[in-house]
Design a protein around this motif. Structure first.
Motif, short mmCIF file in Angstrom:
data_model
loop_
_atom_site.label_atom_id
_atom_site.label_comp_id
_atom_site.label_asym_id
_atom_site.label_seq_id
_atom_site.Cartn_x
_atom_site.Cartn_y
_atom_site.Cartn_z
N MET A 19 36.66 30.22 44.49
CA MET A 19 35.70 29.98 43.41
C MET A 19 35.80 31.00 42.28
O MET A 19 35.73 30.64 41.11
CB MET A 19 34.27 29.98 43.95
N TYR A 20 35.93 32.28 42.64
CA TYR A 20 35.84 33.34 41.64
C TYR A 20 37.18 34.02 41.33
O TYR A 20 37.22 34.93 40.51
CB TYR A 20 34.82 34.40 42.10
N LYS A 77 38.17 43.83 46.24
CA LYS A 77 39.19 44.83 45.99
C LYS A 77 38.78 45.65 44.77
O LYS A 77 38.09 45.16 43.87
CB LYS A 77 40.53 44.15 45.74
N GLU A 78 39.22 46.90 44.73
CA GLU A 78 38.91 47.78 43.60
C GLU A 78 39.40 47.17 42.29
O GLU A 78 40.53 46.68 42.20
CB GLU A 78 39.59 49.13 43.81
N GLY A 79 38.51 47.12 41.31
CA GLY A 79 38.87 46.55 40.01
C GLY A 79 38.44 45.11 39.83
O GLY A 79 38.31 44.64 38.71
N ASP A 80 38.21 44.38 40.91
CA ASP A 80 37.73 42.99 40.81
C ASP A 80 36.23 42.98 40.60
O ASP A 80 35.52 43.88 41.05
CB ASP A 80 38.06 42.20 42.08
N ALA A 81 35.75 41.94 39.92
CA ALA A 81 34.31 41.80 39.67
C ALA A 81 33.98 40.32 39.54
O ALA A 81 34.82 39.51 39.17
CB ALA A 81 33.90 42.55 38.42
N ILE A 82 32.73 39.99 39.84
CA ILE A 82 32.23 38.63 39.69
C ILE A 82 31.11 38.67 38.66
O ILE A 82 30.19 39.49 38.76
CB ILE A 82 31.69 38.09 41.03
N ASP A 83 31.18 37.79 37.66
CA ASP A 83 30.13 37.70 36.64
C ASP A 83 29.39 36.39 36.87
O ASP A 83 29.92 35.32 36.57
CB ASP A 83 30.73 37.76 35.25
N PHE A 84 28.16 36.48 37.40
CA PHE A 84 27.39 35.30 37.69
C PHE A 84 26.82 34.65 36.43
O PHE A 84 26.45 33.49 36.42
CB PHE A 84 26.23 35.62 38.64
#
Length: 114
Positions: free
Chosen positions: A61-62, A103-110
């Protein structure tokens, strides 16, 4: 089958995400070490979902890399109330929380699609 019901966007989960996504340095016996920032995000998932299915769905999904998945099961709470018709008893559904470490550096923007 969709196992993720909704993301957890509460004050408590936001605090966990902010705390886990900042890098820290600390000393052990005079040697300075850096703790890697691995952000954590929370989701409400179906009670029958397992960790592998949750990991696969979040990655799909992300488009992020999931390192770890922690799950917590919650039982449905019983409730009762008095009405004109008398005492009404019921029970909320049981649910499961999943806290996903990325993982370091990954992000999810809801909020990206609002």
């Amino acid at each position: 089958m969709a196992f993720i019901i909704k993301p957890l966007v509460t004050e408590k989960m936001t605090k966990i995400t902010d705390k886990s996504s900042t890098e820290r340095t600390y000393k052990i016996k005079g040697e300075e070490r850096k703790k890697v920032a691995e952000p954590k995000y929370g989701f409400i998932v179906r009670p029958e979902a397992n960790k592998l299915e949750i990991k696969k769905e979040v990655e799909g999904m992300y488009h992020v890399t999931v390192i770890d998945v922690n799950t917590l099961r919650y039982a449905g709470k019983r409730s009762s109330r008095y009405t004109k018709a008398g005492l009404i008893k019921g029970q909320r559904r049981a649910f499961k929380k999943a806290i996903v470490t990325l993982k370091e550096g990954d992000a999810i923007d809801f909020y990206s699609n609002i």
